[in-house]
Write a protein that holds these residues in place. Sequence first.
Motif, PDB file in Angstrom:
ATOM      1  N   ARG A  85      19.708  -9.422  73.166  1.00 52.91           N
ATOM      2  CA  ARG A  85      18.700  -9.583  72.680  1.00 52.91           C
ATOM      3  C   ARG A  85      17.599  -9.754  71.540  1.00 52.91           C
ATOM      4  N   ARG A  86      18.291  -9.877  70.943  1.00 57.31           N
ATOM      5  CA  ARG A  86      18.119 -10.290  69.438  1.00 57.31           C
ATOM      6  C   ARG A  86      19.325 -11.180  68.510  1.00 57.31           C
ATOM      7  N   LEU A  87      18.566 -11.990  67.999  1.00 59.86           N
ATOM      8  CA  LEU A  87      19.434 -13.132  67.701  1.00 59.86           C
ATOM      9  C   LEU A  87      19.573 -12.559  65.453  1.00 59.86           C
ATOM     10  N   ALA A 139      23.392 -11.011  60.619  1.00 55.68           N
ATOM     11  CA  ALA A 139      22.869 -11.377  60.202  1.00 55.68           C
ATOM     12  C   ALA A 139      22.082 -12.528  61.196  1.00 55.68           C
ATOM     13  N   PRO A 140      20.965 -12.289  60.464  1.00 61.09           N
ATOM     14  CA  PRO A 140      19.778 -13.755  61.794  1.00 61.09           C
ATOM     15  C   PRO A 140      20.285 -14.674  61.689  1.00 61.09           C
ATOM     16  N   HIS A 141      20.708 -15.653  63.278  1.00 57.79           N
ATOM     17  CA  HIS A 141      21.222 -16.945  63.413  1.00 57.79           C
ATOM     18  C   HIS A 141      20.305 -17.093  64.555  1.00 57.79           C
ATOM     19  N   LEU A 170      23.606 -16.673  72.938  1.00 53.40           N
ATOM     20  CA  LEU A 170      24.060 -15.596  73.131  1.00 53.40           C
ATOM     21  C   LEU A 170      23.261 -14.712  73.955  1.00 53.40           C
ATOM     22  N   ARG A 171      22.428 -15.639  74.757  1.00 52.89           N
ATOM     23  CA  ARG A 171      21.372 -13.936  74.521  1.00 52.89           C
ATOM     24  C   ARG A 171      21.467 -14.660  76.653  1.00 52.89           C
ATOM     25  N   VAL A 174      28.842 -11.261  60.029  1.00 56.94           N
ATOM     26  CA  VAL A 174      28.292  -9.818  60.517  1.00 56.94           C
ATOM     27  C   VAL A 174      27.196  -8.656  59.179  1.00 56.94           C
ATOM     28  N   VAL A 175      26.759  -8.125  59.237  1.00 56.33           N
ATOM     29  CA  VAL A 175      26.062  -7.405  57.980  1.00 56.33           C
ATOM     30  C   VAL A 175      26.823  -5.734  59.071  1.00 56.33           C
ATOM     31  N   ILE A 176      27.098  -4.933  57.437  1.00 57.51           N
ATOM     32  CA  ILE A 176      26.950  -3.379  57.372  1.00 57.51           C
ATOM     33  C   ILE A 176      26.536  -2.796  56.548  1.00 57.51           C
TER      34      ILE A 176
END
Length: 92
Positions: free
Chosen positions: A28-30, A14-16, A21-22, A61-63
């Motif tokens: 590449r995406r958060l 999910a957005p964070h 982490l980059r 985490v999203v499914i």
Amino acid sequence: MLRPSGILMLVDFAPHALEFLRNEHAHRRLGFADSEVAEWCAAAGLDSAPPRHLPGDPLTVVIWTAQRRSAPRVAAEVADKRQAALVEGEVG
């Protein structure tokens, strides 16, 4: 590619705002918003189900799952669009 009624499963965060982490893991995406994934699925002709969020510390985490529309439904939608275009004079 999915067969008719095939199911696609996407798993990501999910957005964070964990910028480290980059650099440390080449992210590449958060994370991705539910609405963003739903739009991608719709654009691909998939019917998305409600996402499942698995909260963690610090990341969630999203499914996301989406199902390909059955062939007759897709064919009917294409025929409807073509008919509308013919009525509007867009297709010869």
